[in-house]
Design a protein around this motif. Sequence first.
Motif, PDB file in Angstrom:
ATOM      1  N   VAL A   1       0.849  -1.202   0.000  1.00 27.11           N
ATOM      2  CA  VAL A   1       0.000   0.000   0.000  1.00 27.11           C
ATOM      3  C   VAL A   1       0.877   1.242   0.000  1.00 27.11           C
ATOM      4  O   VAL A   1       0.650   2.183  -0.769  1.00 27.11           O
TER       5      VAL A   1
ATOM      6  N   LYS B   1       2.410   1.632  -3.418  1.00 33.17           N
ATOM      7  CA  LYS B   1       1.442   2.103  -4.410  1.00 33.17           C
ATOM      8  C   LYS B   1       1.163   3.592  -4.222  1.00 33.17           C
ATOM      9  O   LYS B   1       1.111   4.349  -5.191  1.00 33.17           O
ATOM     10  N   LYS B   2       1.012   4.022  -2.968  1.00 34.01           N
ATOM     11  CA  LYS B   2       0.786   5.440  -2.692  1.00 34.01           C
ATOM     12  C   LYS B   2       1.972   6.293  -3.147  1.00 34.01           C
ATOM     13  O   LYS B   2       1.805   7.455  -3.493  1.00 34.01           O
TER      14      LYS B   2
ATOM     15  N   VAL C   1      -6.164   2.401  -1.213  1.00 36.13           N
ATOM     16  CA  VAL C   1      -5.589   2.769  -2.503  1.00 36.13           C
ATOM     17  C   VAL C   1      -6.553   2.620  -3.667  1.00 36.13           C
ATOM     18  O   VAL C   1      -6.156   2.710  -4.826  1.00 36.13           O
TER      19      VAL C   1
END
Length: 83
Positions: free
Chosen positions: A33, A36-37, A80
Amino acid sequence: MIPISIEAYVKKHCEGNPGENPQKLKENLKQAVKDKKNGATCSNCGQEIWAIGSAVAYQGCFSCLTGEVDSSEDYEIKEVCWS
């Protein structure tokens, strides 16, 4: 994609995969996560990563990890998911 919390996904995944270490999966999901952020992209095609798939495989997008195009019935961590 269907939004799901990390906790709910860990529970669901470990029910179907009893040999999985829930704490390690949770750690891997949190890292995916975060990645991805921070804009991580698929190591194969350059698209945005799929956090759930990247937590259990390698940093990849949904299509590269599954070989499928339609992700409408698959899960992604709700933090996300973009609406």
